[in-house]
Design a protein around this motif. Sequence first.
Motif, short mmCIF file in Angstrom:
data_model
loop_
_atom_site.label_atom_id
_atom_site.label_comp_id
_atom_site.label_asym_id
_atom_site.label_seq_id
_atom_site.Cartn_x
_atom_site.Cartn_y
_atom_site.Cartn_z
N ILE A 48 -4.45 -4.06 8.84
CA ILE A 48 -3.19 -3.77 8.81
C ILE A 48 -3.99 -1.85 8.83
O ILE A 48 -4.69 -2.19 8.09
CB ILE A 48 -3.33 -4.11 7.17
N VAL A 49 -3.17 -1.01 9.09
CA VAL A 49 -3.22 0.23 8.83
C VAL A 49 -2.62 0.51 7.64
O VAL A 49 -1.68 1.14 6.93
CB VAL A 49 -3.30 1.12 10.14
N HIS A 50 -3.61 0.57 6.43
CA HIS A 50 -3.23 1.27 5.12
C HIS A 50 -3.26 2.46 5.08
O HIS A 50 -3.70 3.82 6.00
CB HIS A 50 -4.88 1.06 4.43
N PRO A 51 -2.14 3.83 4.50
CA PRO A 51 -1.98 4.44 4.36
C PRO A 51 -3.10 5.58 4.25
O PRO A 51 -2.72 6.80 4.97
CB PRO A 51 -1.26 5.11 2.80
N ASP A 52 -4.60 5.12 3.66
CA ASP A 52 -5.10 6.24 4.01
C ASP A 52 -6.07 6.09 4.63
O ASP A 52 -7.14 6.50 5.34
CB ASP A 52 -6.85 6.07 2.55
N GLY A 53 -5.79 5.92 5.87
CA GLY A 53 -6.39 5.19 7.11
C GLY A 53 -7.21 4.47 7.19
O GLY A 53 -7.90 3.96 8.46
N GLY A 54 -7.52 3.26 6.40
CA GLY A 54 -8.92 2.45 6.41
C GLY A 54 -7.13 1.21 6.49
O GLY A 54 -6.66 1.38 7.38
N ARG A 55 -8.06 0.29 7.26
CA ARG A 55 -8.47 -0.92 8.04
C ARG A 55 -8.33 -2.40 7.13
O ARG A 55 -10.03 -2.39 6.51
CB ARG A 55 -8.69 -0.90 9.85
#
Length: 404
Positions: A48-55
């Motif tokens: 999953i790619v989070h809006p802040d760029g985290g995974r």
Amino acid sequence: MELLENPVRPYAWGSRTVIADLLGESVPSPHPQAEMWLGAHPGDPSRIVHPDGGRSSLLDVLTGDPEGLLGAERSARWEGKLPFLLKVLAADEPLSLQAHPSLDQAREGFARENAAGIAIDASDRNYRDANHKPELICALTEFHALVGFRDPVETLGLLRALDVPELSAHVELLAAQPGPDGLRALFTTWITLPQSMLDELVPALQKGAVALAAAGGDWAREARTALELSERYPGDAGVLAALLLNRVVLAPGEALFLPAGNLHAYLAGAGIELMANSDNVLRGGLTPKHVDVPELLRVLDFTSGPPPVHSGQPEGPWTRYDTPAEEFLLRTWSSGDGLTGSLPVPDGGARILLATGGKACVRAGSEILELPKGAALFLAAGDSGVEVESAAPGTQLHLASDGL
Ligand SMILES: [Zn+2]
């Protein structure tokens, strides 16, 4: 809804163009790209790619909150797991000859290999889980495959046209029993031949195939396939066994369902593959991997005839591909050249939405995400009333869900 980043598997038979093009990367890719996996398979889960760029691993997120993502009823039904695995498959070369076990066979085989102390990741392990693996392949490009046993009466026509004196005793074996028993006898004979005999028979078949391919006519394509397989796998019993199978060509949008026990080998082309979340494969040749002939013979279904080709059924704006498998259901939608109004994404459990062309705009409540070609979204059970519209010509969508 969450954007997904999906692993690409670099098997040697993969295309260097299809997946790179889908993902907007440079073509040709430096390595073969055989499959892109979209799902929560422990072997290679999507992230999953989070809006802040985290995974985060989709598998970890699902394991942490199965009821939230799958819904309570479905979480119980699927034991807290995503029941399907979606793949983009891009084959430049043939894949191994294989079949998959039924649920009962998989449960029994998994327990048996556990009891025998064979490690889960051992190369000679057949059953890596206790699940069956029905699968659906839906063509993105013209797709070539060998699927299920051909009517033996027709196969006798091919074998006689090949006119290989070294195979005449085998042809007579089938001619004496042109049904499931004869197919089983001939397949078993071929798959258990000593290597020294295969080293004579496959080149002899190759000679016959050269002549038959050159002559053109009804069996030219089958002859060319035999030739290609024999060049790639000289001395492999799978080259002979492949003569017994239906040679199928799917047009884009056409699909095949492969039930348990169906012997098949994909030859070339790109497609969307949707399957139960399992790794259970029994191979019969055309591969450097582990081949377990007795186990394959236990699960094979020797009934014959052309496999039914599914073109899908309209369901509102979607096309849906119904199969007997409850673990998965594939729906597709294509905008054509024009842009269209919004279409509803069917509700129900966890879903994965993949764009294979154009660009889509997906709306869930006040949240809006763009889905360019090659991008995919995870929709949880709670993401209901999702709508999607085409934001570029040629938008193509594939929606995977369970089949409940
Ligand atoms: Zn398969």
